[in-house]
Design an enzyme around this catalytic site. Structure first.
Site, PDB file in Angstrom:
ATOM      1  N   ASP A  19       0.827  -1.206   0.000  1.00  0.00           N
ATOM      2  CA  ASP A  19       0.000   0.000   0.000  1.00  0.00           C
ATOM      3  C   ASP A  19       0.865   1.262   0.000  1.00  0.00           C
ATOM      4  OD1 ASP A  19      -2.343   1.455   0.055  1.00  0.00           O
ATOM      5  OD2 ASP A  19      -2.504   1.423   2.232  1.00  0.00           O
ATOM      6  N   ASN A  21       1.492   3.430  -2.928  1.00  0.00           N
ATOM      7  CA  ASN A  21       2.108   3.906  -4.166  1.00  0.00           C
ATOM      8  C   ASN A  21       1.596   5.297  -4.552  1.00  0.00           C
ATOM      9  OD1 ASN A  21       3.514   1.510  -4.390  1.00  0.00           O
ATOM     10  ND2 ASN A  21       2.166   0.627  -5.941  1.00  0.00           N
ATOM     11  N   ARG A  32       0.226   9.229 -10.214  1.00  0.00           N
ATOM     12  CA  ARG A  32       0.094   7.966  -9.482  1.00  0.00           C
ATOM     13  C   ARG A  32       0.828   6.831 -10.192  1.00  0.00           C
ATOM     14  NH1 ARG A  32      -3.781   7.437  -5.589  1.00  0.00           N
ATOM     15  NH2 ARG A  32      -4.113   5.248  -6.145  1.00  0.00           N
ATOM     16  N   HIS A  36       3.360   3.553  -8.869  1.00  0.00           N
ATOM     17  CA  HIS A  36       3.253   2.126  -9.179  1.00  0.00           C
ATOM     18  C   HIS A  36       4.557   1.616  -9.806  1.00  0.00           C
ATOM     19  CE1 HIS A  36      -0.854   2.349  -8.032  1.00  0.00           C
ATOM     20  NE2 HIS A  36      -1.239   3.051  -9.081  1.00  0.00           N
ATOM     21  N   SER A  64      -6.449  -5.536  -6.571  1.00  0.00           N
ATOM     22  CA  SER A  64      -7.655  -6.046  -5.924  1.00  0.00           C
ATOM     23  C   SER A  64      -8.855  -5.967  -6.855  1.00  0.00           C
ATOM     24  CB  SER A  64      -7.948  -5.249  -4.651  1.00  0.00           C
ATOM     25  OG  SER A  64      -8.473  -3.974  -4.974  1.00  0.00           O
ATOM     26  N   SER A  65      -9.902  -6.686  -6.492  1.00  0.00           N
ATOM     27  CA  SER A  65     -11.135  -6.636  -7.284  1.00  0.00           C
ATOM     28  C   SER A  65     -11.734  -5.228  -7.252  1.00  0.00           C
ATOM     29  CB  SER A  65     -12.138  -7.662  -6.747  1.00  0.00           C
ATOM     30  OG  SER A  65     -12.365  -7.475  -5.364  1.00  0.00           O
ATOM     31  N   TRP A  68     -10.577  -2.197  -9.912  1.00  0.00           N
ATOM     32  CA  TRP A  68     -11.185  -1.964 -11.226  1.00  0.00           C
ATOM     33  C   TRP A  68     -11.997  -0.677 -11.240  1.00  0.00           C
ATOM     34  CZ3 TRP A  68      -9.084  -4.535 -14.927  1.00  0.00           C
ATOM     35  CH2 TRP A  68      -8.692  -5.877 -14.758  1.00  0.00           C
ATOM     36  N   LEU A 130      11.729 -20.209  -4.056  1.00  0.00           N
ATOM     37  CA  LEU A 130      10.576 -19.451  -3.580  1.00  0.00           C
ATOM     38  C   LEU A 130       9.403 -19.547  -4.549  1.00  0.00           C
ATOM     39  CD1 LEU A 130       9.427 -17.138  -1.645  1.00  0.00           C
ATOM     40  CD2 LEU A 130      10.386 -15.548  -3.331  1.00  0.00           C
ATOM     41  N   ARG A 187       1.888  -4.993   6.083  1.00  0.00           N
ATOM     42  CA  ARG A 187       1.210  -3.933   5.338  1.00  0.00           C
ATOM     43  C   ARG A 187       2.012  -2.648   5.461  1.00  0.00           C
ATOM     44  NH1 ARG A 187      -4.972  -2.478   4.186  1.00  0.00           N
ATOM     45  NH2 ARG A 187      -4.544  -0.600   3.007  1.00  0.00           N
TER      46      ARG A 187
END
Length: 239
Positions: A19, A21, A32, A36, A64-65, A68, A130, A187
């Protein structure tokens, strides 16, 4: 004889809500999309840091959903950045012996992203180090709903009956059925919420919240979070 030092506790599975960006970019007077892009370097360092520490699974909340619903220009930039990351980092994932996986409603991604994602997953499938799991078009509530639908279909088909439904068996109908639950959830940006991320799986995860934004996250921050995890006593509801 001197007692040998205790071996540090390393979480098997680390999950991260990346969280900040947008806030990072705003504080610098940048668009923005620049935030990212800067966050991609933090991803690279985190992958390397997990490898160095011996973490076996790393799940990153990449899209995340709910994302969108952001402006179309930002969503488009994120999808292009995702596709570029998957293409450009494939060689490094192979060099680092990292296996790529993804969870979420992947069919919602643009076709070109889906193709690149599947190509990189297939290319890294035999890597033994990994496991990097990208949560894409992912929502914890949506995952649970999809899991319930899967259980209903199994019952209707006669494969199971309701007496066979337990928390363990239900987990096998989730996107994460092939992976262990996270031990440590990190977070960034100081927010104290889950944001619809792995709601079922983090029931007993240890939380570490950092004030810094995701683009500023580095391997040293990961080591500090893992060290804090090592100081916790995980009781799983017991004394």
């Amino acid at each position: 004889m001197a007692t040998p030092p205790a071996q540090p506790k390393i979480p098997k599975h680390v999950a991260i809500i990346m969280d900040g960006n947008g806030r990072w970019a705003r504080e610098r007077g940048l668009p923005r999309a620049a935030g990212h892009k800067a966050g991609a370097e933090a991803v690279r360092e985190t992958i390397q840091g997990c490898r160095d520490l011996g973490v076996e699974f790393l799940t990153l909340y990449a899209f995340s959903s709910e994302n969108w619903d952001r402006p179309k220009s930002e969503v488009s930039a994120l999808m292009k950045l995702l596709e570029k990351f998957l293409k450009d980092k494939a060689d490094e994932l192979m060099e680092w012996d990292v296996r790529l996986q993804a969870i979420g409603r992947l069919h919602d991604l643009p076709d070109s992203c889906q193709r690149q994602l599947h190509q990189t997953i297939e290319r890294t499938a035999n890597n033994k180090g990994l496991t990097l799991i990208l949560a894409l078009s992912y929502g914890g509530r949506e995952e649970i709903i999809d899991g319930v639908k899967s259980v209903i279909k199994a019952v209707q088909a006669g494969h199971i009956d309701d007496a066979m439904i337990t928390s363990e068996s239900f987990s096998q109908h989730l996107y994460t059925r092939y992976f262990p639950d996270p031990d440590l959830l990190i977070r960034t940006s100081g927010e104290m919420r889950l944001s619809n991320f792995l709601l079922w799986q983090v029931s007993y995860a240890e939380f570490v919240v950092l004030q810094k934004c995701w683009p500023d996250f580095r391997a040293g921050d990961l080591r500090d979070a893992v060290a804090e995890f090592g100081r916790r006593h995980r009781r799983y509801g017991k004394v």
